[in-house]
Motif scaffolding. Sequence first.
Motif, mmCIF file in Angstrom:
data_model
loop_
_atom_site.group_PDB
_atom_site.id
_atom_site.type_symbol
_atom_site.label_atom_id
_atom_site.label_comp_id
_atom_site.label_asym_id
_atom_site.label_seq_id
_atom_site.Cartn_x
_atom_site.Cartn_y
_atom_site.Cartn_z
ATOM 1 N N THR A 1 0.833 -1.208 0.000
ATOM 2 C CA THR A 1 0.000 0.000 0.000
ATOM 3 C C THR A 1 0.864 1.252 0.000
ATOM 4 O O THR A 1 0.574 2.230 -0.700
ATOM 5 C CB THR A 1 -0.929 -0.001 1.232
ATOM 6 N N VAL A 2 1.938 1.231 0.774
ATOM 7 C CA VAL A 2 2.828 2.388 0.855
ATOM 8 C C VAL A 2 3.757 2.467 -0.355
ATOM 9 O O VAL A 2 3.956 3.542 -0.935
ATOM 10 C CB VAL A 2 3.649 2.328 2.164
ATOM 11 N N LEU A 3 4.302 1.342 -0.782
ATOM 12 C CA LEU A 3 5.290 1.338 -1.865
ATOM 13 C C LEU A 3 4.695 1.780 -3.192
ATOM 14 O O LEU A 3 5.402 2.376 -4.019
ATOM 15 C CB LEU A 3 5.902 -0.052 -2.007
ATOM 16 N N ARG A 4 3.406 1.520 -3.432
ATOM 17 C CA ARG A 4 2.840 1.933 -4.710
ATOM 18 C C ARG A 4 2.636 3.449 -4.814
ATOM 19 O O ARG A 4 2.269 3.959 -5.864
ATOM 20 C CB ARG A 4 1.546 1.175 -5.000
ATOM 21 N N LEU A 5 2.903 4.161 -3.711
ATOM 22 C CA LEU A 5 2.802 5.621 -3.724
ATOM 23 C C LEU A 5 4.160 6.303 -3.871
ATOM 24 O O LEU A 5 4.232 7.525 -3.990
ATOM 25 C CB LEU A 5 2.161 6.123 -2.425
ATOM 26 N N LYS A 6 5.256 5.536 -3.856
ATOM 27 C CA LYS A 6 6.588 6.135 -3.697
ATOM 28 C C LYS A 6 6.975 7.051 -4.853
ATOM 29 O O LYS A 6 7.758 7.982 -4.673
ATOM 30 C CB LYS A 6 7.637 5.048 -3.504
ATOM 31 N N ASP A 7 6.468 6.818 -6.061
ATOM 32 C CA ASP A 7 6.846 7.645 -7.218
ATOM 33 C C ASP A 7 5.829 8.737 -7.507
ATOM 34 O O ASP A 7 5.932 9.415 -8.539
ATOM 35 C CB ASP A 7 7.017 6.757 -8.456
ATOM 36 N N PHE A 8 4.854 8.918 -6.623
ATOM 37 C CA PHE A 8 3.851 9.971 -6.833
ATOM 38 C C PHE A 8 4.355 11.260 -6.194
ATOM 39 O O PHE A 8 4.646 11.302 -4.990
ATOM 40 C CB PHE A 8 2.504 9.561 -6.233
ATOM 41 N N LYS A 9 4.450 12.309 -6.966
ATOM 42 C CA LYS A 9 5.049 13.568 -6.519
ATOM 43 C C LYS A 9 4.260 14.192 -5.360
ATOM 44 O O LYS A 9 3.040 14.224 -5.375
ATOM 45 C CB LYS A 9 5.112 14.563 -7.681
ATOM 46 N N GLY A 10 4.997 14.678 -4.362
ATOM 47 C CA GLY A 10 4.387 15.405 -3.251
ATOM 48 C C GLY A 10 3.894 14.531 -2.119
ATOM 49 O O GLY A 10 3.260 15.022 -1.184
ATOM 50 N N MET A 11 4.201 13.215 -2.169
ATOM 51 C CA MET A 11 3.706 12.296 -1.144
ATOM 52 C C MET A 11 4.631 12.321 0.071
ATOM 53 O O MET A 11 5.840 12.171 -0.040
ATOM 54 C CB MET A 11 3.615 10.886 -1.708
ATOM 55 N N SER A 12 4.052 12.505 1.248
ATOM 56 C CA SER A 12 4.812 12.545 2.499
ATOM 57 C C SER A 12 4.925 11.143 3.085
ATOM 58 O O SER A 12 4.374 10.176 2.547
ATOM 59 C CB SER A 12 4.120 13.487 3.483
ATOM 60 N N ASP A 13 5.644 11.023 4.205
ATOM 61 C CA ASP A 13 5.649 9.762 4.950
ATOM 62 C C ASP A 13 4.244 9.487 5.488
ATOM 63 O O ASP A 13 3.491 10.415 5.797
ATOM 64 C CB ASP A 13 6.644 9.832 6.108
ATOM 65 N N PRO A 14 3.881 8.231 5.630
ATOM 66 C CA PRO A 14 2.485 7.904 5.951
ATOM 67 C C PRO A 14 2.124 8.137 7.417
ATOM 68 O O PRO A 14 2.977 8.132 8.306
ATOM 69 C CB PRO A 14 2.393 6.414 5.608
ATOM 70 N N ILE A 15 0.829 8.342 7.623
ATOM 71 C CA ILE A 15 0.209 8.267 8.941
ATOM 72 C C ILE A 15 -0.545 6.943 8.982
ATOM 73 O O ILE A 15 -1.380 6.676 8.113
ATOM 74 C CB ILE A 15 -0.763 9.435 9.188
ATOM 75 N N VAL A 16 -0.240 6.109 9.951
ATOM 76 C CA VAL A 16 -0.859 4.781 10.033
ATOM 77 C C VAL A 16 -1.720 4.712 11.285
ATOM 78 O O VAL A 16 -1.268 5.049 12.382
ATOM 79 C CB VAL A 16 0.209 3.672 10.072
ATOM 80 N N ILE A 17 -2.961 4.292 11.119
ATOM 81 C CA ILE A 17 -3.877 4.092 12.246
ATOM 82 C C ILE A 17 -4.025 2.588 12.431
ATOM 83 O O ILE A 17 -4.460 1.880 11.515
ATOM 84 C CB ILE A 17 -5.265 4.708 11.988
#
Length: 476
Positions: A40-56
């Motif tokens: 879920t996190v890795l598929r966002l790694k190349d999307f511009k402007g993405m910060s480190d995740p908040i996990v609940i």
Amino acid sequence: MIYPVILAGGSGTRLWPLSRELYPKQLLDLVGDHTMLQSTVLRLKDFKGMSDPIVICNENHRFMIAEQFRNISISHASIILEPVGRNTAPAVAVAALQATSRGDDPLLLVLPADHFIKDVSGLHNALHTGVYFARKGRLITFGIVPEAPETGYGYIRKGKKLANSDGKPPERESLEAVAIDEFVEKPDLKTAIEYVNSENYCWNSGMFMFRASAVLEEMNTYVPEIVKACENAVLKGKEDLDFFRLDEQSFEACPGDSIDYAVMEKTKNGAMVPMQAGWNDLGSWEALWQVGEKDEHENVIHGDVLIHDVKNSFLHASTRLLAAVGLEDHIVVETSDAVLISPRNKVQDIKSLVNILKAGQREEALSHKKVYRPWGSSETIVVSDRFQVKRVIIKPGAKLALQKHFNRAEHWIVLRGTALVRKEDEEFLLKEDNSTYIPLGVAHRLENPGKIPLELIEVRSGSYLGEDDIVRFEDA
């Protein structure tokens, strides 16, 4: 800035026996080389402007989640611990409050931790559209263009296409979003066929994007009691190592509701972005069969599996040889302590089995024989009335609590690595093939001072072998 908000608090009961309450499906590598959470996190790694995740997440899973992030080189995730589950609306409120407390007003991208997405470029295209409209104040839900009449998902009926704030179409044709006409519950098959044939409905994915301030404003309008309870839970919460613990009493007082019911079905600012990305929520063994790589007879096979005359089936072996003859349209899943056998068209009933296990207080509903701890893992090998045998692995630099037991003694035999042992006031090293004995009532501690994992066999003997026979003096 875009903050991914990963909802990782589910239990995944429909994927029992692999998924357990203390080790749920989002922590498993069901498809590919990474766990569901990691993917879920890795598929966002190349999307511009993405910060480190908040996990609940559930506090029982905190160390496993932190370890999984470390394994993919993510060290700055914000891990927020829920003392109890309260559905997605309170989780979103907490994430929005945490995000705005940092002094800015970021976009929040809310994602369940247990989805499968085959086409990452299709996801990114939808996210670009979501960013465009969320920055204009819209509350975005991502709808999945249906591939078949599915009765296991809720649906969303499309409204008219949206223009930008000037009343003109967006500059890029690919930036397409529609108004939300209606959320509808999971349909029967006849209705689902009608929905798909009309081309006017999307599956409800449970994925969202909005400004933190925008969703808080709508929640204050429609569910102010949730916002108030979450404000108290955050205000009275506390940092604990790498985690943030919500205040238990405040969060328990929070009403439970989904973000769909609480906000998205009521707001006038909602919008849907249709998405085609090979999406599946992997909520059942049937879903895993659908996305799995199949052999010439349409079987999906994992592990040491031997088959003859088997078709259209899913077979998963975890610890031993699984052999099957003459099966068709079946699910067979083997673990060290349980085996599941079910027709593919009955897998939705597995949740009922898990409820029976829980009612009988069966350990198989909660955990596997291998249990993960902050310091490593412990796997039960043999259980008897007067003794137990466990295989213990301790990570480099980790140590157990200083403790003692009143009803059991322990023997430790080192298989690999070096152990630093404390018995009362004595400390000594144990190397491979060495052993020691801990009498009952003796304070002791085990530590791995080396650079490789410490592996040992622990033999417990005594009149009572339960995990609650323990007194901790000092816990790292």
